[in-house]
Design a protein around this motif. Structure first.
Motif, PDB file in Angstrom:
ATOM      1  N   GLY A  95      30.887  28.752  35.579  1.00  0.00           N
ATOM      2  CA  GLY A  95      32.170  29.413  35.748  1.00  0.00           C
ATOM      3  C   GLY A  95      33.056  28.508  36.582  1.00  0.00           C
ATOM      4  N   SER A  96      34.371  28.695  36.488  1.00  0.00           N
ATOM      5  CA  SER A  96      35.226  27.818  37.291  1.00  0.00           C
ATOM      6  C   SER A  96      35.145  28.192  38.769  1.00  0.00           C
ATOM      7  CB  SER A  96      36.668  27.814  36.781  1.00  0.00           C
ATOM      8  OG  SER A  96      37.208  29.093  36.787  1.00  0.00           O
ATOM      9  N   ASN A  97      34.698  29.409  39.054  1.00  0.00           N
ATOM     10  CA  ASN A  97      34.504  29.790  40.455  1.00  0.00           C
ATOM     11  C   ASN A  97      33.532  28.863  41.171  1.00  0.00           C
ATOM     12  OD1 ASN A  97      35.605  32.226  41.953  1.00  0.00           O
ATOM     13  ND2 ASN A  97      35.491  32.963  39.856  1.00  0.00           N
ATOM     14  N   PHE A 121      44.690  34.154  44.204  1.00  0.00           N
ATOM     15  CA  PHE A 121      43.342  34.579  43.799  1.00  0.00           C
ATOM     16  C   PHE A 121      42.425  34.664  45.020  1.00  0.00           C
ATOM     17  CE2 PHE A 121      39.283  33.297  41.370  1.00  0.00           C
ATOM     18  CZ  PHE A 121      39.018  34.604  40.999  1.00  0.00           C
ATOM     19  N   ASN A 168      46.521  35.039  39.387  1.00  0.00           N
ATOM     20  CA  ASN A 168      45.884  36.339  39.278  1.00  0.00           C
ATOM     21  C   ASN A 168      45.810  36.876  40.697  1.00  0.00           C
ATOM     22  OD1 ASN A 168      44.158  38.498  38.863  1.00  0.00           O
ATOM     23  ND2 ASN A 168      42.317  37.218  38.781  1.00  0.00           N
ATOM     24  N   ASP A 195      44.283  25.814  39.565  1.00  0.00           N
ATOM     25  CA  ASP A 195      43.400  26.734  38.847  1.00  0.00           C
ATOM     26  C   ASP A 195      44.144  27.253  37.616  1.00  0.00           C
ATOM     27  OD1 ASP A 195      42.022  29.010  37.996  1.00  0.00           O
ATOM     28  OD2 ASP A 195      41.583  29.715  40.028  1.00  0.00           O
ATOM     29  N   TYR A 198      43.945  30.911  33.104  1.00  0.00           N
ATOM     30  CA  TYR A 198      44.615  31.682  32.037  1.00  0.00           C
ATOM     31  C   TYR A 198      45.544  30.837  31.179  1.00  0.00           C
ATOM     32  CZ  TYR A 198      42.899  35.500  34.871  1.00  0.00           C
ATOM     33  OH  TYR A 198      42.074  36.339  35.567  1.00  0.00           O
ATOM     34  N   SER A 225      38.535  27.584  32.588  1.00  0.00           N
ATOM     35  CA  SER A 225      37.439  28.523  32.425  1.00  0.00           C
ATOM     36  C   SER A 225      37.207  28.867  30.959  1.00  0.00           C
ATOM     37  CB  SER A 225      37.800  29.802  33.191  1.00  0.00           C
ATOM     38  OG  SER A 225      36.809  30.762  33.020  1.00  0.00           O
ATOM     39  N   SER A 227      35.852  31.819  30.565  1.00  0.00           N
ATOM     40  CA  SER A 227      35.641  33.253  30.756  1.00  0.00           C
ATOM     41  C   SER A 227      36.769  34.111  30.209  1.00  0.00           C
ATOM     42  CB  SER A 227      35.525  33.576  32.247  1.00  0.00           C
ATOM     43  OG  SER A 227      34.466  32.881  32.833  1.00  0.00           O
ATOM     44  N   LYS A 228      37.937  33.565  30.064  1.00  0.00           N
ATOM     45  CA  LYS A 228      39.077  34.410  29.734  1.00  0.00           C
ATOM     46  C   LYS A 228      39.380  34.310  28.236  1.00  0.00           C
ATOM     47  CE  LYS A 228      38.939  35.670  33.939  1.00  0.00           C
ATOM     48  NZ  LYS A 228      39.347  34.905  35.089  1.00  0.00           N
ATOM     49  N   ARG A 236      29.100  32.233  31.890  1.00  0.00           N
ATOM     50  CA  ARG A 236      29.432  31.453  33.094  1.00  0.00           C
ATOM     51  C   ARG A 236      29.576  29.972  32.793  1.00  0.00           C
ATOM     52  NH1 ARG A 236      31.944  33.644  34.870  1.00  0.00           N
ATOM     53  NH2 ARG A 236      31.869  32.834  36.978  1.00  0.00           N
TER      54      ARG A 236
HETATM   55  C1  LIG Z   1      38.986  34.795  36.265  1.00  0.00           C
HETATM   56  C2  LIG Z   1      39.489  33.714  37.136  1.00  0.00           C
HETATM   57  C3  LIG Z   1      38.775  32.537  37.284  1.00  0.00           C
HETATM   58  C4  LIG Z   1      37.618  32.257  36.391  1.00  0.00           C
HETATM   59  O1  LIG Z   1      36.428  32.445  36.929  1.00  0.00           O
HETATM   60  P1  LIG Z   1      35.130  31.993  36.148  1.00  0.00           P
HETATM   61  O2  LIG Z   1      34.238  31.670  37.280  1.00  0.00           O
HETATM   62  O3  LIG Z   1      35.457  30.799  35.303  1.00  0.00           O
HETATM   63  O4  LIG Z   1      34.688  33.151  35.341  1.00  0.00           O
HETATM   64  C5  LIG Z   1      39.296  31.526  38.071  1.00  0.00           C
HETATM   65  N1  LIG Z   1      40.480  31.679  38.674  1.00  0.00           N
HETATM   66  C6  LIG Z   1      41.207  32.778  38.518  1.00  0.00           C
HETATM   67  C7  LIG Z   1      42.555  32.850  39.134  1.00  0.00           C
HETATM   68  C8  LIG Z   1      40.721  33.839  37.766  1.00  0.00           C
HETATM   69  O5  LIG Z   1      41.431  34.960  37.644  1.00  0.00           O
END
Ligand SMILES: *Cc1c(COP(=O)(O)O)cnc(C)c1O
Length: 368
Positions: A95-97, A121, A168, A195, A198, A225, A227-228, A236
């Motif tokens: 995941g990018s987190n 975020f 976000n 980041d 999106y 990411s 994830s979106k 992940r």
């Molecule tokens: C959802 C989100 C992420 C992505 O998180 P992942 O770890 O890739 O799932 C990263 N930055 C922001 C601002 C987000 O809203």
């Protein structure tokens, strides 16, 4: 008297509040005895994993007893080919987190300063505090990043700036001109994390593409990411793009097998599944506008968003109250008290049917 282990760690961790994710549908159904909930709480892709990705995941399962490719060779080459990138500048993350965390761990130590925007975020303050570094939160401008004000907060202790574009939970963005002006004025040793979780949803001419700026700005690290828009939140996987030296430093702290085999295989196929991406993006463009209008028609103020979610101000400023009323009706949205926005809620853009359901339930709750 038992040992107080909190005294064995630093103040940052001692005072940390854990990130509160959107409530999983299964949990809501279990707790409230509901059967058909809709989750519009975590900005996931409402159409789910595409058939071509499902197929490759099945194949990947057949060798899941083996460790994944620690170098992520195939996915990195797929990314390089799709976006014309240099493979030596890509880092893959769980995941990018995980990448946000890794970047901060490489560059930030206790006492350093990290700058981010109010309503930015929530991972940014959490990561900063977990390193016992100093959080420098800069007041937002109209809910968005005030880049000129952020510049004025740079000191000789500043190590890193977190930017989210779009942001976000507010859905706000800054333009290419605003970003490059910021980068041009920033001291060149300060790391900028851009980041772009999106970015696939954005269809604006003046919106920057961070990947194209890394050549010119060696202190820029772009994160993205799967994830979106790519619908792989449960697997992940994300990636970072930065100059070779930064990439090498990130690779030193990266756990060898941080991205699992299913995620690697799924992301590689998702990346080239143009039909699935177009479907998600087109749906979002139409439905974002529709949900926004639906909210406004109910007399509800919205924060203009270019993401796949929209944040709105609740009647009587009671976000939690409305959240709970929607929850018992099976509609899961996101409370924002953690962001100091307890008067707001964030709703993800779903399928047309999910959005209809959300607007219907909301209007019934407001009318009753
Ligand atoms: C959802 C989100 C992420 C992505 O998180 P992942 O770890 O890739 O799932 C990263 N930055 C922001 C601002 C987000 O809203």
């Amino acid at each position: 008297m038992a040992c107080d282990f909190s005294l064995q760690t630093h103040q940052g961790i001692r005072d940390l509040q854990p990130y509160q994710p959107g409530k999983p549908a299964e949990e809501v159904e279990r707790e409230l005895g509901l059967s058909h909930t809709i989750k519009l709480a975590s900005n996931e892709n409402p159409f789910g994993i595409s058939p071509s990705v499902k197929k490759v995941l099945q194949t990947a399962l057949d060798c899941a007893e083996l460790y994944p490719d620690a170098s992520g060779y195939r996915l990195k080459h797929a990314l390089a080919s799709k976006f014309s990138l240099s493979v030596d500048r890509i880092t893959l993350g769980n995941g990018s987190n995980e990448l946000l965390d890794m970047i901060a761990r490489v560059f930030v130590t206790a006492g350093d300063e990290v700058i981010y925007s109010q309503y930015g975020f929530l991972a940014y303050p959490i990561i900063t505090q977990s390193l016992n570094a100093k959080k420098v939160e800069v007041p937002a401008n109209d809910w968005g990043h005030d880049l000129p004000a952020m510049l004025t907060k740079v000191t000789d202790k500043t190590k890193l700036v977190f930017l989210a574009n779009p942001n976000n939970p507010t859905g706000t963005y800054f333009s290419c001109a605003e970003l490059t002006s910021f980068l041009n004025q920033l001291p060149p040793h300060v790391i900028v994390v851009l980041d772009e979780a999106y970015t696939e949803y954005v269809q604006l001419d003046d919106f920057p593409n961070g990947l194209k700026l890394v050549d010119q700005y060696p202190n820029l690290v772009v994160t993205r990411s799967f994830s979106k828009a790519y619908a792989l939140a449960g697997l992940r996987v994300g990636y970072a793009y930065a100059n070779e030296q930064i990439t090498d430093l990130l690779n030193r702290v990266r756990q060898a097998f941080n991205v699992n085999a299913l995620a690697l295989a799924g992301a590689e196929v998702a990346l080239f599944d143009d039909a699935a991406l177009v479907k998600a993006v087109d749906n979002n463009a139409m439905q974002l506008q529709r949900v926004c209008e639906g909210l406004n028609n109910l007399g509800i103020d919205t924060i203009p968003s270019i993401g796949n979610f929209i944040t709105f101000v609740c009647p009587d400023n009671d976000g939690l109250g409305l959240y709970n009323r929607l929850l018992v009706r099976g509609v899961i949205v996101r409370p924002l008290a953690n962001y100091d926005m307890a008067h707001c809620l964030r709703v993800s853009i779903g399928t047309p049917e999910q959005n209809s359901m959300f607007l219907k339930v909301l209007s019934e709750e407001l009318g009753s």
